[in-house]
Design a protein around this motif. Structure first.
Motif, PDB file in Angstrom:
ATOM      1  N   ASP A  10       0.782  -1.101   0.177  1.00  0.00           N
ATOM      2  CA  ASP A  10       0.033   0.085  -0.120  1.00  0.00           C
ATOM      3  C   ASP A  10       1.176   1.153   0.015  1.00  0.00           C
ATOM      4  N   LYS A  11       1.149   1.710  -1.106  1.00  0.00           N
ATOM      5  CA  LYS A  11       1.998   3.017  -1.325  1.00  0.00           C
ATOM      6  C   LYS A  11       1.490   4.102  -0.666  1.00  0.00           C
ATOM      7  N   ARG A  12       0.198   3.960  -0.162  1.00  0.00           N
ATOM      8  CA  ARG A  12      -0.263   5.424   0.755  1.00  0.00           C
ATOM      9  C   ARG A  12       0.117   5.265   2.099  1.00  0.00           C
ATOM     10  N   THR A  13       0.656   4.184   2.765  1.00  0.00           N
ATOM     11  CA  THR A  13       1.011   4.131   3.984  1.00  0.00           C
ATOM     12  C   THR A  13       2.569   4.202   4.092  1.00  0.00           C
ATOM     13  N   ILE A  14       3.151   4.854   5.062  1.00  0.00           N
ATOM     14  CA  ILE A  14       4.491   4.978   5.290  1.00  0.00           C
ATOM     15  C   ILE A  14       5.099   4.441   6.434  1.00  0.00           C
ATOM     16  N   ASN A  15       5.860   3.399   6.392  1.00  0.00           N
ATOM     17  CA  ASN A  15       6.585   2.852   7.707  1.00  0.00           C
ATOM     18  C   ASN A  15       7.678   3.933   8.245  1.00  0.00           C
ATOM     19  N   CYS A  16       7.381   4.345   9.264  1.00  0.00           N
ATOM     20  CA  CYS A  16       8.476   5.378   9.950  1.00  0.00           C
ATOM     21  C   CYS A  16       9.673   4.713  10.516  1.00  0.00           C
ATOM     22  N   ASP A  17      10.763   5.477  10.224  1.00  0.00           N
ATOM     23  CA  ASP A  17      12.113   5.073  11.092  1.00  0.00           C
ATOM     24  C   ASP A  17      12.172   6.024  12.054  1.00  0.00           C
ATOM     25  N   GLU A  18      13.291   6.000  12.696  1.00  0.00           N
ATOM     26  CA  GLU A  18      13.372   6.581  13.906  1.00  0.00           C
ATOM     27  C   GLU A  18      13.409   8.406  13.908  1.00  0.00           C
ATOM     28  N   LYS A  19      13.799   8.939  12.739  1.00  0.00           N
ATOM     29  CA  LYS A  19      13.630  10.267  12.558  1.00  0.00           C
ATOM     30  C   LYS A  19      12.499  10.523  12.483  1.00  0.00           C
TER      31      LYS A  19
END
Length: 134
Positions: A96-105
């Motif tokens: 799902d390209k509309r979802t962002i998997n967040c990293d620490e920053k």
């Protein structure tokens, strides 16, 4: 044979005039052709315009400054830089390209969330723009 009408000249500013020209169709074409001629379309400004709204650079929080690399930046530039960061680090969910998997920053900027929808980004960056003292 051409007929010129100043039909819309009353709607335009005094510096801008308009002429509509109707030409008699040639025997080979059956359509009436309309040509608009603008004789003066630019209006001179008395001075530089003020940058307002989302284009105006504002001070940002330290978390946002660490992500975008500037302490004062416009909202549009922040969004561009965040999306560039997301794409460079391949943080979009493959299914799902509309979802962002967040990293620490990104977690520091997006209130500690692991996953963020693309429509939430604009809302989540708002608290990071500090109020100006004007």
């Amino acid at each position: 044979m051409a007929i010129s009408l100043g039909l819309f000249s009353s709607l335009l500013s005094p510096r801008e005039t308009s002429t509509l020209t109707f030409t008699k169709p040639s025997p080979s074409s059956s359509a009436l052709r309309m040509v608009r001629t603008v004789t003066s379309s630019t209006v001179s400004h008395s001075g530089p315009s003020k940058i307002r709204g989302i284009m105006k650079p504002r001070k940002v929080s330290p978390e946002m400054a660490a992500l975008v690399g500037a302490h004062e930046i416009s909202r549009t530039q922040v969004l561009k830089l965040i999306w560039a960061y997301i794409k460079d680090n391949n943080l979009q969910d493959p299914e799902d390209k509309r979802t962002i998997n967040c990293d620490e920053k990104l977690k520091k900027v997006f209130q500690g969330k692991d996953r963020v929808g693309m429509l939430e980004v604009a809302r989540l960056i708002s608290p990071h723009f500090l109020k100006s003292e004007s």
